[in-house]
Design a protein around this motif. Structure first.
Motif, PDB file in Angstrom:
ATOM      1  N   UNK A  67       0.782  -1.087  -0.002  1.00 12.69           N
ATOM      2  CA  UNK A  67      -0.155   0.020  -0.027  1.00 12.69           C
ATOM      3  C   UNK A  67       0.937   1.330  -0.155  1.00 12.69           C
ATOM      4  N   UNK A  68       2.072   1.264   0.727  1.00 16.93           N
ATOM      5  CA  UNK A  68       2.533   2.521   0.798  1.00 16.93           C
ATOM      6  C   UNK A  68       3.941   2.848   0.055  1.00 16.93           C
ATOM      7  N   UNK A  69       4.663   1.450  -0.513  1.00 13.06           N
ATOM      8  CA  UNK A  69       5.754   1.615  -1.130  1.00 13.06           C
ATOM      9  C   UNK A  69       5.488   2.457  -2.597  1.00 13.06           C
ATOM     10  N   UNK A  70       4.531   2.022  -3.133  1.00 11.31           N
ATOM     11  CA  UNK A  70       4.126   2.799  -4.415  1.00 11.31           C
ATOM     12  C   UNK A  70       4.136   4.419  -4.355  1.00 11.31           C
ATOM     13  N   UNK A  71       3.560   4.764  -3.185  1.00 11.03           N
ATOM     14  CA  UNK A  71       3.483   6.218  -2.772  1.00 11.03           C
ATOM     15  C   UNK A  71       5.043   6.718  -2.741  1.00 11.03           C
ATOM     16  N   UNK A  72       5.657   6.045  -1.770  1.00  8.51           N
ATOM     17  CA  UNK A  72       7.136   6.436  -1.484  1.00  8.51           C
ATOM     18  C   UNK A  72       8.147   6.359  -2.943  1.00  8.51           C
ATOM     19  N   UNK A  73       7.681   5.402  -3.932  1.00 10.30           N
ATOM     20  CA  UNK A  73       8.677   5.311  -5.088  1.00 10.30           C
ATOM     21  C   UNK A  73       8.196   6.568  -5.976  1.00 10.30           C
ATOM     22  N   UNK A  74       7.134   7.262  -5.683  1.00 11.33           N
ATOM     23  CA  UNK A  74       6.864   8.499  -6.718  1.00 11.33           C
ATOM     24  C   UNK A  74       7.640   9.535  -6.185  1.00 11.33           C
ATOM     25  N   UNK A  75       8.118   9.815  -4.995  1.00 18.42           N
ATOM     26  CA  UNK A  75       8.628  10.663  -4.385  1.00 18.42           C
ATOM     27  C   UNK A  75      10.243  10.564  -4.176  1.00 18.42           C
ATOM     28  N   UNK A  76      11.010  11.634  -3.790  1.00 20.27           N
ATOM     29  CA  UNK A  76      12.631  11.356  -3.582  1.00 20.27           C
ATOM     30  C   UNK A  76      12.779  10.723  -2.295  1.00 20.27           C
ATOM     31  N   UNK A  77      11.700  10.456  -1.480  1.00 17.68           N
ATOM     32  CA  UNK A  77      11.774   9.947  -0.171  1.00 17.68           C
ATOM     33  C   UNK A  77      12.360   8.512  -0.290  1.00 17.68           C
TER      34      UNK A  77
END
Ligand code: C2E
Ligand code: CA
Ligand code: CA
Ligand code: CA
Length: 269
Positions: A67-77
């Motif tokens: 659920x959350x890795x795809x969000x993280x991957x979209x940012x420089x985080x």
């Protein structure tokens, strides 16, 4: 975790997984790297493990990386979090270096975005240095959810990594964008067979043919094979019969905290 809690998390995801909630989770040390043992197929000896990130949320409990890795991957985080994972795992294993065997393989999930960042080389070097007593091997599992625009530009980074004894594994091979083209670009050491195909053993008509063909391809291009998501004895038997080199799944062990992993190694091997 129960099915219903998963549903609750899924329906709440748009409210709670935001750049700022992730940043807060990171700051508050709610993102914890777990590790799932990887066994050598025939002996079932633990030869290493795959690092899998967990978000232990104080209100919602465990939130799946799906659920959350795809969000993280979209940012420089993603770069910052990957650096943190290497450091966390390196330091945690260091406190067990007296009892851990040498030359274990530690597999890290890498988003292609990490390959555009010099930090990855530095993180790998630091990890190897922290654990030099036990001479670990790093395996980077290239995870791919979105198409990479320009794969050619990664070749230099990959060469530098491989010169530094870092190995490459193509994750979820045969699904999504992880395909033949990647074999040429990444010159991988491992092909990782996705649990989707392992699940299909004895269930779906084509899974066994697909697995056979991945194994034959791996042999031809000089890769070892790892099967993930092995849950049942009939899957284990079939994968042994096909000479899969390494396996991972609930049949052997769930992902666990690093301290538990270190204790398990002492008990099992
Ligand atoms: P993946 O790389 O394909 O990881 C395998 C997933 O299968 C993991 O899910 C693991 O817990 C789960 N699994 C292992 N054995 C079994 C089994 O026997 N049966 C079943 N049904 N599942 C099994 P998890 O931990 O939820 O991770 C999901 C995905 O999130 C991973 O898929 C990976 O793509 C991504 N991910 C996890 N940690 C990281 C990370 O640190 N960085 C990046 N970039 N991605 C990560
Ligand atoms: Ca993986
Ligand atoms: Ca994956
Ligand atoms: Ca997978």
């Amino acid at each position: 975790m129960t099915q219903s809690s998963l549903c609750v998390e899924a329906s709440l995801r748009d409210f709670y997984i935001t750049p700022s909630s992730l940043r807060k989770a990171f700051r508050d040390k709610q993102l914890i790297p777990y590790i799932q043992p990887i066994v050598e197929s025939h002996s079932k000896c633990v030869v290493g493990g795959e690092v899998l990130l967990r978000w232990l949320h104080p209100d919602f409990g465990y939130i799946s990386p799906e659920l959350f890795i795809p969000y993280v991957e979209k940012s420089s985080a993603i770069n910052e979090i990957t650096d943190y994972i290497f450091e966390y795992v390196g330091n945690s294993l260091k406190s067990h270096s007296d009892t851990l065997p040498r030359k274990m393989k530690f597999c890290f999930n890498i988003s292609p975005k990490n390959l555009n960042n010099k930090n990855l080389l530095r993180s790998c070097a630091k990890f190897l240095e922290t654990l030099d007593d036990i001479e670990p091997l790093i395996v980077l599992e290239i995870t791919e959810r979105d198409k990479i625009p320009d794969l050619g530009s990664f070749e230099l980074v990959i060469k530098a990594l491989q010169n530094n004894k870092v190995q490459i594994s193509l994750d979820d091979f045969g699904t999504g964008y992880s395909n033949y083209y990647y074999i040429e670009i990444f010159n991988p050491d491992y092909l990782k067979i996705d649990k989707f195909f392992v699940n299909g053993i004895g269930e779906k008509i084509n899974s066994q043919y697909i697995i056979k063909s991945i194994v034959s391809l791996a042999r031809d291009v000089g890769c070892l094979t790892i099967a993930e998501g092995v849950e049942y004895a009939h899957q284990y038997s079939y994968l042994c019969h096909e000479n899969i080199d390494y396996m991972q799944g609930y049949l052997f062990s769930q992902p666990m905290m690093i301290n538990s992993f270190a204790s398990l190694i002492i008990d099992r091997n």
